[in-house]
Design an enzyme around this catalytic site. Structure first.
Site, short mmCIF file in Angstrom:
data_model
loop_
_atom_site.label_atom_id
_atom_site.label_comp_id
_atom_site.label_asym_id
_atom_site.label_seq_id
_atom_site.Cartn_x
_atom_site.Cartn_y
_atom_site.Cartn_z
N SER A 158 6.49 2.59 0.83
CA SER A 158 7.14 3.11 2.00
C SER A 158 7.83 4.38 1.80
CB SER A 158 8.30 1.96 2.27
OG SER A 158 9.33 2.57 2.88
N GLU A 192 -2.92 -6.60 6.34
CA GLU A 192 -2.24 -6.72 7.69
C GLU A 192 -3.65 -6.06 8.75
OE1 GLU A 192 1.50 -4.67 7.94
OE2 GLU A 192 2.05 -5.91 5.92
#
Ligand code: ARG
Length: 351
Positions: free
Chosen positions: A278, A291
């Site tokens: 991140s 995902e």
């Protein structure tokens, strides 16, 4: 270069943009398959005395040249060409003269696109079957390695019964094995040659369809010429449905891994090379790939649905709508291929 159907006028440019769309770009993926089909067709024309030995030799040489160019990524197809079939015949005519036109005897582009797609789908099915089988092996060795490691068995997501990591991993191996088998059965469906069906109604020439089928390594001829054309989109949907089962299984596996790698569960840790970070929270190790595996699985499913809805209300015989089944075929199969590859890596590195 003129179109295969060129008349004494030019097509309106907006209409050209609309009808050709991105088909000429997608067709890069069918160049080699069309060349293989064209070699078979040229041999077939020679076999019934329409081409002489010299003409056949020129065509085979030209088509092999195109295959080499394609392998170096240097066989252009332009929007004006419309598709790979026109570009290929155009190349043959430029290099070898009239014989490049003569190869179109007894065939139509509809026939060509069906033949090229059939060759492509047959190969893809076998490749995917093998890759899925390899993923099963990876899952099975994981299951063996951790066979005795306890893992809670859950139903309703609640802790249910004591179980093992071996049972968990082997369940996916067995499920994918069945899906690879299913793919193998599908390859039998695709193992029939549409070549010789022409625009949908055959041609008044004594084409030897069994002979050309054998040249391409098909075990049989798709007998009814109208069915050969009507199976466009249908076979694509069947293949994509097969892909969808694999994608569905892998989506569930992705979901298990996303859940069980959460610090709150802590059963597994994902290989860091397969995770992203991140920009604002340096502690993060995000399972973006997993995902996206979930969302790609719905891409595959929607590609199958898209193809079916395009063909559902078509009257029999060729309709240009078929062209729009090419993009979902290529997108859905590519997504499935990548999913299978990614999970091989994932299971290899899973701690
Ligand atoms: N790009 C076309 C397709 O994929 C090629 C066939 C065109 N045939 C025709 N009759 N307009 O269907």
């Amino acid at each position: 270069m003129s179109k295969l159907w060129q008349k004494d006028y030019s097509l309106d440019s907006l209409m050209e943009e609309f009808t050709v769309s991105n088909d000429y770009i997608l067709d890069q993926q069918l160049v080699i398959a069309d060349c293989l089909g064209s070699i078979a067709h040229a041999r077939g024309l020679h076999h019934i005395g329409i081409l002489d030995a010299e003409e056949l030799a020129s065509l085979e040489e030209g088509l092999k040249k195109i295959i080499s160019l394609k392998m170096e990524d240097s066989f252009p197809i332009t929007k004006e060409n419309e598709d790979c079939h026109t570009a290929i015949e155009g190349f043959l005519t430029d290099e070898y003269g009239e014989v490049g036109k003569k190869i179109h005897t007894g065939r139509s582009r509809n026939d060509q696109v069906q033949t090229a797609l059939r060759i492509w789908m047959r190969e893809f099915t076998l490749k995917l079957c093998r890759a899925t089988g390899e993923l099963c092996e990876t899952l099975l060795s994981f299951a063996e390695k951790y066979a005795e490691v306890p893992m809670p068995g859950r139903t309703h997501m609640q802790i249910a019964m004591p179980s093992s990591l071996g049972l968990w991993a082997a369940s996916y191996a067995e499920e994918l094995y069945d899906e690879a088998q299913h793919m193998m059965h599908l390859s039998w469906l695709f193992d029939q040659s549409p070549l010789g069906s022409a625009a949908s109604y055959g041609v008044p020439l004594p084409l030897d369809r069994q002979f050309t089928a054998e040249q391409m390594g098909f075990t049989r001829v798709q007998n009814n010429v109208l069915y050969a054309n009507n199976s466009r989109g249908k076979f694509e949907a069947i293949l994509l449905d097969g892909c969808d089962y694999i994608a569905l299984t892998l989506s569930k596996l992705a979901q298990d891994l996303i859940l069980f790698t959460l610090p709150e569960f802590g059963y597994f840790s994902l290989p860091k090379e397969l995770c992203t970070g991140s920009s604002i929270m340096p502690q993060k190790k995000n399972p973006d790939g997993l995902e996206l595996a979930r969302s790609r699985s719905s891409v595959v499913s929607s590609c199958a649905a898209r193809v079916k809805s395009i063909i559902r209300s078509l009257p029999s015989g060729y309709n240009r709508d078929f062209q729009d089944t090419k993009e979902p075929l290529l997108a859905g199969t590519k997504a499935t291929w990548q999913l299978v590859q990614i999970f091989g890596r994932m299971m290899d590195g899973l701690q």
